[in-house]
Design a protein around this motif. Sequence first.
Motif, PDB file in Angstrom:
ATOM      1  N   ASP A 139       0.814  -1.213   0.000  1.00 53.28           N
ATOM      2  CA  ASP A 139       0.000   0.000   0.000  1.00 53.28           C
ATOM      3  C   ASP A 139       0.850   1.268   0.000  1.00 53.28           C
ATOM      4  N   PHE A 140       1.977   1.250   0.727  1.00 54.86           N
ATOM      5  CA  PHE A 140       2.821   2.451   0.733  1.00 54.86           C
ATOM      6  C   PHE A 140       3.401   2.706  -0.645  1.00 54.86           C
ATOM      7  N   GLU A 141       3.865   1.668  -1.309  1.00 52.78           N
ATOM      8  CA  GLU A 141       4.386   1.856  -2.655  1.00 52.78           C
ATOM      9  C   GLU A 141       3.288   2.322  -3.608  1.00 52.78           C
ATOM     10  N   SER A 142       2.069   1.878  -3.389  1.00 56.12           N
ATOM     11  CA  SER A 142       0.951   2.377  -4.202  1.00 56.12           C
ATOM     12  C   SER A 142       0.774   3.876  -4.008  1.00 56.12           C
ATOM     13  N   ALA A 143       0.920   4.342  -2.745  1.00 54.99           N
ATOM     14  CA  ALA A 143       0.792   5.773  -2.466  1.00 54.99           C
ATOM     15  C   ALA A 143       1.940   6.551  -3.111  1.00 54.99           C
ATOM     16  N   VAL A 144       3.139   5.964  -3.127  1.00 57.85           N
ATOM     17  CA  VAL A 144       4.290   6.612  -3.762  1.00 57.85           C
ATOM     18  C   VAL A 144       4.064   6.730  -5.265  1.00 57.85           C
ATOM     19  N   LEU A 145       3.586   5.664  -5.893  1.00 57.92           N
ATOM     20  CA  LEU A 145       3.307   5.731  -7.328  1.00 57.92           C
ATOM     21  C   LEU A 145       2.187   6.709  -7.635  1.00 57.92           C
ATOM     22  N   ALA A 146       1.186   6.792  -6.762  1.00 50.89           N
ATOM     23  CA  ALA A 146       0.103   7.751  -6.968  1.00 50.89           C
ATOM     24  C   ALA A 146       0.639   9.179  -6.932  1.00 50.89           C
ATOM     25  N   ALA A 147       1.588   9.446  -6.027  1.00 53.92           N
ATOM     26  CA  ALA A 147       2.198  10.776  -5.968  1.00 53.92           C
ATOM     27  C   ALA A 147       2.977  11.064  -7.248  1.00 53.92           C
ATOM     28  N   ALA A 148       3.694  10.073  -7.762  1.00 53.10           N
ATOM     29  CA  ALA A 148       4.458  10.268  -8.993  1.00 53.10           C
ATOM     30  C   ALA A 148       3.548  10.504 -10.184  1.00 53.10           C
ATOM     31  N   ARG A 149       2.385   9.867 -10.183  1.00 61.76           N
ATOM     32  CA  ARG A 149       1.466  10.037 -11.314  1.00 61.76           C
ATOM     33  C   ARG A 149       0.880  11.442 -11.371  1.00 61.76           C
ATOM     34  N   ARG A 150       1.021  12.214 -10.296  1.00 60.05           N
ATOM     35  CA  ARG A 150       0.616  13.614 -10.368  1.00 60.05           C
ATOM     36  C   ARG A 150       1.604  14.426 -11.205  1.00 60.05           C
ATOM     37  N   GLU A 151       2.828  13.894 -11.381  1.00 60.88           N
ATOM     38  CA  GLU A 151       3.828  14.523 -12.250  1.00 60.88           C
ATOM     39  C   GLU A 151       3.864  13.884 -13.630  1.00 60.88           C
ATOM     40  N   PHE A 152       3.714  12.555 -13.670  1.00 55.96           N
ATOM     41  CA  PHE A 152       3.895  11.807 -14.913  1.00 55.96           C
ATOM     42  C   PHE A 152       2.719  10.847 -15.099  1.00 55.96           C
ATOM     43  N   PRO A 153       2.072  10.887 -16.253  1.00 54.07           N
ATOM     44  CA  PRO A 153       0.941   9.969 -16.472  1.00 54.07           C
ATOM     45  C   PRO A 153       1.374   8.511 -16.527  1.00 54.07           C
ATOM     46  N   HIS A 154       2.626   8.263 -16.930  1.00 52.55           N
ATOM     47  CA  HIS A 154       3.129   6.888 -16.978  1.00 52.55           C
ATOM     48  C   HIS A 154       4.361   6.797 -16.094  1.00 52.55           C
ATOM     49  N   VAL A 155       4.296   5.964 -15.053  1.00 50.02           N
ATOM     50  CA  VAL A 155       5.435   5.772 -14.158  1.00 50.02           C
ATOM     51  C   VAL A 155       6.126   4.471 -14.557  1.00 50.02           C
ATOM     52  N   SER A 156       7.198   4.625 -15.308  1.00 49.13           N
ATOM     53  CA  SER A 156       7.992   3.470 -15.722  1.00 49.13           C
ATOM     54  C   SER A 156       8.980   3.105 -14.629  1.00 49.13           C
ATOM     55  N   ALA A 157       9.631   1.968 -14.796  1.00 45.31           N
ATOM     56  CA  ALA A 157      10.687   1.586 -13.855  1.00 45.31           C
ATOM     57  C   ALA A 157      11.796   2.637 -13.840  1.00 45.31           C
ATOM     58  N   GLU A 158      12.132   3.192 -15.006  1.00 46.99           N
ATOM     59  CA  GLU A 158      13.195   4.191 -15.074  1.00 46.99           C
ATOM     60  C   GLU A 158      12.847   5.455 -14.307  1.00 46.99           C
ATOM     61  N   ARG A 159      11.554   5.771 -14.159  1.00 47.47           N
ATOM     62  CA  ARG A 159      11.150   6.967 -13.431  1.00 47.47           C
ATOM     63  C   ARG A 159      11.620   6.943 -11.980  1.00 47.47           C
ATOM     64  N   PHE A 160      11.832   5.730 -11.432  1.00 47.54           N
ATOM     65  CA  PHE A 160      12.280   5.594 -10.050  1.00 47.54           C
ATOM     66  C   PHE A 160      13.682   4.999  -9.946  1.00 47.54           C
ATOM     67  N   LEU A 161      13.995   4.028 -10.794  1.00 46.33           N
ATOM     68  CA  LEU A 161      15.180   3.195 -10.600  1.00 46.33           C
ATOM     69  C   LEU A 161      16.326   3.632 -11.511  1.00 46.33           C
ATOM     70  N   SER A 162      16.749   4.884 -11.366  1.00 43.80           N
ATOM     71  CA  SER A 162      17.814   5.430 -12.208  1.00 43.80           C
ATOM     72  C   SER A 162      18.316   6.721 -11.574  1.00 43.80           C
ATOM     73  N   GLY A 163      19.402   7.260 -12.147  1.00 40.08           N
ATOM     74  CA  GLY A 163      19.911   8.527 -11.660  1.00 40.08           C
ATOM     75  C   GLY A 163      18.933   9.665 -11.869  1.00 40.08           C
TER      76      GLY A 163
END
Length: 330
Positions: A178-202
Amino acid sequence: MSAPYPWLVADVGGTNARFGTVAGPGADVQDVRVLPVAGHAGPAAAVRAYIDGQAPGAAHPQSAAFALATPVQGDRIALTNGAWDFSRSGTQAELGLKTFLCINDFEAQALSLPKLKLHQLKAWGDAPAAMGDAPVGTILAVIGPGTGLGVGGVIRARGLWLTLPGEGGHATLAPGDDFESAVLAAARREFPHVSAERFLSGIGLPVLCRSVAAALGQGEDVTALPADQIVARGLAGESPACARTLELFCGLLGSFAGNVALTLGSRGGVFIGGGIVPRLGDYFFKSQFRARFEAKGRLHTFVDGIPTALITDTLAALSGAALALEQADA
């Protein structure tokens, strides 16, 4: 005829371009130097700078293989996270090369796997078997959190290794709780598509950290923190958001790596490359990476026997580029 020597091999990311030379058949990559991508107008200019730095009398390269952090299709090549945009045929003519291969950087990283030695790896648990002696049909996978997130694979065929190129880093990222779901929901306010690269990269760590801070709801301002400071503050325990960011980074990377193992059937091993994970040191091997890698429900038994290892040699992709030239006429 095989590609004439000497060979120039390069591993070009969004930030740095690594160059090396292979003098002849069976020779190791030598005279390796790292040049900033932003410091040169294009690959031809960077190659000239590399050649100018060689010892007087060094032979001009006759063949080259460039591993590039971008999809490689057609004559025009533009780096996904870098400024270079160039013509493949024009660069070959400008540099006077008889053979010029351009491949995706994670094709080269994947081709480096059969040549890896134990001293170039740090395994999680049992070390992978010697990849160069793998039986026909063996599949290996590599995932690299660097400036971006690369994914590649390689399969053993008769007499050669075949790459399995793709852009898996842009696959949609899935939350594990559930916490990771909340984190992805926050990211989707910036980006409509949250790819793995959106989090797991420099480029993704600041996005992940902002999203973690928003999900924690403690008012911590991390908006100005670059990736290196997030890592440093997280490891030092100086910031709750940064510390939680590193925790999620390792867990999400483990889950994503397990997805790649399931997708490719990479029973020979999943290898972690890129420049971010080595900065984490022992923290990574104490994290939830491996537990999340194996957390695949009914397919737990499929992945729990797959070895995982960190590639500690940051120049490994150069040997993969050399193998691409070696196999070019196979």
